[in-house]
Design a protein around this motif. Structure first.
Motif, mmCIF file in Angstrom:
data_model
loop_
_atom_site.group_PDB
_atom_site.id
_atom_site.type_symbol
_atom_site.label_atom_id
_atom_site.label_comp_id
_atom_site.label_asym_id
_atom_site.label_seq_id
_atom_site.Cartn_x
_atom_site.Cartn_y
_atom_site.Cartn_z
ATOM 1 N N VAL A 1 0.818 -1.215 0.000
ATOM 2 C CA VAL A 1 0.000 0.000 0.000
ATOM 3 C C VAL A 1 0.855 1.270 0.000
ATOM 4 O O VAL A 1 0.339 2.363 0.247
ATOM 5 C CB VAL A 1 -0.987 0.016 1.192
ATOM 6 N N GLU A 2 2.140 1.145 -0.304
ATOM 7 C CA GLU A 2 2.966 2.349 -0.430
ATOM 8 C C GLU A 2 2.421 3.266 -1.522
ATOM 9 O O GLU A 2 2.482 4.497 -1.406
ATOM 10 C CB GLU A 2 4.409 1.964 -0.755
ATOM 11 N N ASP A 3 1.904 2.652 -2.587
ATOM 12 C CA ASP A 3 1.365 3.455 -3.691
ATOM 13 C C ASP A 3 0.110 4.201 -3.269
ATOM 14 O O ASP A 3 -0.075 5.379 -3.608
ATOM 15 C CB ASP A 3 1.104 2.579 -4.919
ATOM 16 N N GLU A 4 -0.751 3.540 -2.507
ATOM 17 C CA GLU A 4 -1.958 4.226 -2.031
ATOM 18 C C GLU A 4 -1.615 5.360 -1.067
ATOM 19 O O GLU A 4 -2.259 6.419 -1.072
ATOM 20 C CB GLU A 4 -2.908 3.228 -1.354
ATOM 21 N N PHE A 5 -0.587 5.152 -0.220
ATOM 22 C CA PHE A 5 -0.156 6.230 0.675
ATOM 23 C C PHE A 5 0.324 7.444 -0.131
ATOM 24 O O PHE A 5 -0.009 8.589 0.189
ATOM 25 C CB PHE A 5 0.956 5.743 1.610
ATOM 26 N N GLY B 1 2.620 19.110 6.577
ATOM 27 C CA GLY B 1 2.705 17.691 6.925
ATOM 28 C C GLY B 1 2.532 16.791 5.705
ATOM 29 O O GLY B 1 3.282 15.818 5.523
ATOM 30 N N TYR B 2 1.558 17.113 4.880
ATOM 31 C CA TYR B 2 1.341 16.319 3.668
ATOM 32 C C TYR B 2 2.476 16.559 2.665
ATOM 33 O O TYR B 2 2.906 15.636 1.969
ATOM 34 C CB TYR B 2 -0.009 16.660 3.047
ATOM 35 N N HIS B 3 2.978 17.786 2.596
ATOM 36 C CA HIS B 3 4.118 18.099 1.735
ATOM 37 C C HIS B 3 5.318 17.229 2.128
ATOM 38 O O HIS B 3 6.000 16.650 1.270
ATOM 39 C CB HIS B 3 4.448 19.582 1.863
ATOM 40 N N LYS B 4 5.566 17.111 3.417
ATOM 41 C CA LYS B 4 6.676 16.291 3.909
ATOM 42 C C LYS B 4 6.476 14.829 3.538
ATOM 43 O O LYS B 4 7.427 14.146 3.120
ATOM 44 C CB LYS B 4 6.789 16.444 5.424
ATOM 45 N N ASP B 5 5.244 14.335 3.664
ATOM 46 C CA ASP B 5 4.986 12.934 3.350
ATOM 47 C C ASP B 5 5.142 12.650 1.851
ATOM 48 O O ASP B 5 5.600 11.581 1.456
ATOM 49 C CB ASP B 5 3.578 12.540 3.807
ATOM 50 N N VAL B 6 4.752 13.613 1.018
ATOM 51 C CA VAL B 6 4.926 13.437 -0.428
ATOM 52 C C VAL B 6 6.413 13.319 -0.761
ATOM 53 O O VAL B 6 6.863 12.367 -1.408
ATOM 54 C CB VAL B 6 4.300 14.608 -1.213
ATOM 55 N N LEU B 7 7.184 14.293 -0.324
ATOM 56 C CA LEU B 7 8.611 14.312 -0.663
ATOM 57 C C LEU B 7 9.375 13.198 0.031
ATOM 58 O O LEU B 7 10.419 12.748 -0.470
ATOM 59 C CB LEU B 7 9.224 15.663 -0.295
ATOM 60 N N GLY B 8 8.851 12.726 1.157
ATOM 61 C CA GLY B 8 9.528 11.663 1.901
ATOM 62 C C GLY B 8 9.241 10.267 1.398
ATOM 63 O O GLY B 8 9.916 9.305 1.804
ATOM 64 N N SER B 9 8.257 10.115 0.523
ATOM 65 C CA SER B 9 7.939 8.783 -0.010
ATOM 66 C C SER B 9 9.067 8.299 -0.912
ATOM 67 O O SER B 9 9.587 9.041 -1.744
ATOM 68 C CB SER B 9 6.636 8.834 -0.811
ATOM 69 N N LYS B 10 9.433 7.038 -0.777
ATOM 70 C CA LYS B 10 10.491 6.499 -1.634
ATOM 71 C C LYS B 10 10.025 6.351 -3.082
ATOM 72 O O LYS B 10 10.839 6.142 -3.977
ATOM 73 C CB LYS B 10 10.985 5.160 -1.100
ATOM 74 N N LEU B 11 8.720 6.495 -3.308
ATOM 75 C CA LEU B 11 8.200 6.442 -4.676
ATOM 76 C C LEU B 11 8.358 7.775 -5.396
ATOM 77 O O LEU B 11 8.371 7.815 -6.627
ATOM 78 C CB LEU B 11 6.712 6.063 -4.662
ATOM 79 N N HIS B 12 8.485 8.849 -4.650
ATOM 80 C CA HIS B 12 8.513 10.181 -5.249
ATOM 81 C C HIS B 12 9.710 10.323 -6.188
ATOM 82 O O HIS B 12 10.858 10.090 -5.802
ATOM 83 C CB HIS B 12 8.566 11.249 -4.160
ATOM 84 N N GLY B 13 9.430 10.682 -7.417
ATOM 85 C CA GLY B 13 10.489 10.876 -8.393
ATOM 86 C C GLY B 13 10.931 9.611 -9.106
ATOM 87 O O GLY B 13 11.761 9.688 -10.020
ATOM 88 N N ASP B 14 10.410 8.465 -8.725
ATOM 89 C CA ASP B 14 10.792 7.190 -9.341
ATOM 90 C C ASP B 14 9.748 6.835 -10.404
ATOM 91 O O ASP B 14 8.700 6.272 -10.092
ATOM 92 C CB ASP B 14 10.866 6.100 -8.276
ATOM 93 N N ALA B 15 10.023 7.155 -11.653
ATOM 94 C CA ALA B 15 9.045 6.963 -12.723
ATOM 95 C C ALA B 15 8.647 5.499 -12.865
ATOM 96 O O ALA B 15 7.481 5.189 -13.120
ATOM 97 C CB ALA B 15 9.610 7.494 -14.043
#
Length: 641
Positions: A393-397, A412-426
């Motif tokens: 469920v990393e993708d749903e998060f 808080g949501y900005h931090k969670d977006v940038l902190g996801s290991k999926l962010h920027g990984d096409a």
């Protein structure tokens, strides 16, 4: 004793009562009637005209021509490609003729060798230089003639309407009115009136909870009468995105989905029709949230359906199965968080109270999911409905926090977006096989890239780069494929619902074109539409009512003419699931053994693993139909930059 918790502020009666369906068609602006060649009436250039479809001609049957083309047609200024099945090693001459048999263009094919998707040797041909609009064109090669097709600009205007009308057809808890869909498709409301089959007071499965919920409304998911939050979530999100694109992209018909344009009963409420349709599902999704005061408050129940499988055919109002709520799941909860956050920003101008309610639910769902990050749906819970289990469920998060950040701009949501290991990984955001209900992170990235938000310029540019990088891959897949399909799963096997994933890849490509204006992305979308509309190894249009040879026996309990002649075939604009290499139903496994990946399909009502229809496949079809219709020159005098 079970406690009943009723849904608050449903608003359904208010929204339906504004105009009343008896006066609905009178709201369409009077314009000259034209057709698209399939008996579907178009409303002319005024964006406020209701596009009303009618029954198409019966599909053609019998052996297919070896010349494979888009059986609906090609945009005047777009690419025009086809394929020819042949063992010839040298180029062959092709001839394009108009409806009167007059030759309009000639050329030679290009041998493409063995096509792995079909297991056949093919040639390709390109007639993109032809830009004369017309009806009934054909291509002839080596004595074989293609199915007829058109060249024009407004070929997909009716599909924009029909693909969206699919959702009204499949509404739960309300009468489907003949004034909107025709007598053939009208039916009484299903799962209402307090019986065991009613969704108005549904208990949980034993040991799950001790309360009941009113979970009426929403859309039936697929061929049965189950309603699933993880399928409803992605479908509702993409309908809302179809509308949201018209507000943010350049060169679009901004009013194309506004109040008075679609076949919905809520005309006259000053809310865009596309949002009215999405609201029907959003009300249901919100009702699936565990109420405050309960042990898992804020979580969302995974699904509701009968305790046993219903018969086929079976009209919704005739269903007598016992309805049950199933256990909450993290995936369902994050679907609710994402869609409710998106709804909050889109409905704020039209219904601030509903927008506030949605945002409150989204926050609660996100917090609940973070507190219960590993509550997965049971894969064995598949009696009476699909399990729809998902162990990652990393993708749903990522999707949910992206939508919450876009809507609120909060740190808080900005931090969670940038902190996801999926962010920027096409590659992680946009899997090779495509976005799906199990892989939703790309939905968040698409909205971050296109919807105004508080990302810094460099961070926004980076998100957009992930979108174009993914689109580059899909465009390359399309260019390599003999049939132009932007779909190349790593193992070469087509997945269940492959057509839905093809459409989702086309959504990414269309978004990349919106962002950059580069034709390579547009062309890949159009080649994908060629594949869907009959330019494929089966010469089969997978959309009911579109093309000469189209799917019309999809797996559905009411649209079941193959089982009962008194019932209708699927309504125009219904997308079949498409080839599935795994052959997961008895009919397909018996009749398609050894099939090549793109040929693992049969238009049979019992082939539910290749021929089902679902809300989460029709939703990207609606997005792409809207995008392609905007490409036509008919949008030029309606578009606003």
């Amino acid at each position: 004793m079970a406690r009943t918790i009723d849904r608050l502020s449903r608003g359904r009666g208010r929204r339906l009562g504004v105009l009343g369906v008896s006066g609905l068609l009178a709201t369409a602006i009077a314009v000259p009637v034209v057709t698209n060649g399939m008996g579907v009436e178009l409303g002319g250039s005024n964006a406020q005209t209701l596009i009303q479809g009618v029954k198409p001609s019966a599909p053609k049957t019998g052996p297919a021509s070896a010349v494979r083309v888009n059986q609906v047609g090609y945009l005047t200024d777009g690419p025009k490609n086809g394929a020819f099945v042949t063992k010839a090693k040298e180029p062959l001459a092709w001839s394009l003729k108009d409806a009167d048999g007059k030759e309009k263009a000639t050329g030679t094919t290009t041998p493409a060798g063995l096509d792995s998707s079909s297991g056949e040797k093919v040639h390709t041909f390109d007639f993109s230089d032809v830009t004369d609009a017309g009806h009934g064109y054909t291509i002839t090669i080596d004595g074989e003639k293609s199915e007829p097709f058109d060249i024009g600009d407004d070929l997909y205007t009716p599909l924009r309407s029909d693909a969206l009308a699919y959702f009204y057809h499949n509404r739960s808890g309300v009468e489907i009115d003949s004034k909107l869909v025709g007598k053939e498709y009208a039916r009484p409301a299903g799962h209402v009136n307090g019986a065991a089959s009613s969704d108005e007071k549904v208990p949980c499965q034993p040991t799950v909870c001790d309360y009941t919920l009113d979970v009426s409304g929403g859309w039936y998911d697929a061929g049965d009468y189950g309603k699933y939050v993880v399928n409803g979530g992605i479908a509702a999100a993409q309908l809302m995105s179809t509308y949201e694109r018209t507000q943010n992209a350049k060169g679009v018909q901004k009013a194309s989905l506004n109040d008075g344009t679609l076949r919905v009963p809520e005309h006259g409420n000053n809310t865009p029709d596309a949002l009215d349709e999405a609201r029907w599902e959003m009300d249901f999704l919100l009702s699936m949230q565990v109420p405050q005061g309960e042990k898992l408050a804020g979580m969302a129940h995974h699904k509701v359906h009968d305790s046993t499988w219903g018969a086929i055919p079976l009209r919704a109002d005739k269903s007598e199965g016992k309805r049950e709520l199933h256990a909450p799941s993290t995936a369902a909860t994050l679907n609710l968080a994402a869609t409710a956050a998106q709804a909050a920003r889109l409905f704020e101008p039209y219904d601030p109270e509903f927008a506030a309610k949605s945002l409150k639910a989204a926050r609660a769902a996100y917090d609940a999911a973070k507190a219960n990050p590993e509550m997965m749906a049971d894969p064995g819970d598949a009696t009476g409905g699909g399990a729809y289990s998902d162990y990652n469920v990393e993708d749903e998060f990522y999707w949910a926090t992206s939508e919450l950040f876009i809507t609120t701009g909060e740190k808080g949501y900005h931090k969670d977006v940038l902190g996801s290991k999926l962010h920027g990984d096409a590659d992680a955001l946009f899997p090779r096989g495509g976005i799906s209900w199990q892989s939703t992170a790309g939905l968040g990235a698409l909205d971050l890239a296109t919807v105004p938000n508080k990302l810094s310029d460099d961070k926004l540019a980076a998100v957009r780069k992930t979108v174009t990088k993914a689109a580059d891959g899909y465009a390359a897949d399309s260019k390599k494929a003999a049939y132009g399909v932007p779909y190349a799963p790593g193992d070469g096997r087509y997945a269940w619902g492959s057509n839905g994933q093809v459409m989702n890849n086309m959504v990414v490509l269309g978004t990349a074109h919106d962002l950059t204006g580069e034709d390579k992305y547009r062309d890949a979308v159009l080649r994908g539409m060629d594949y869907i509309m009959g330019g494929n190894p089966l010469s089969q249009s997978y959309v009911t009512g579109y093309g000469e040879r189209y799917s019309h026996n999809q797996h559905h309990r009411f649209w079941a003419k193959q089982k009962d002649a008194k019932l209708p075939n699927p309504a125009p604009g219904a997308l079949a699931g498409g080839p599935n290499s795994s052959l997961e139903d008895p009919v397909a496994s018996a009749k398609l053994k050894g099939c090549a990946p793109a040929k693992c399909y049969m238009d049979d009502i019992e082939s539910w693993s290749t021929n089902e229809i679902t809300i989460n496949w029709n939703a990207p079809l609606a997005w792409v139909a809207s995008y392609v219709d905007d490409l036509g020159s008919g949008s030029k005098d309606k578009a606003q930059a």
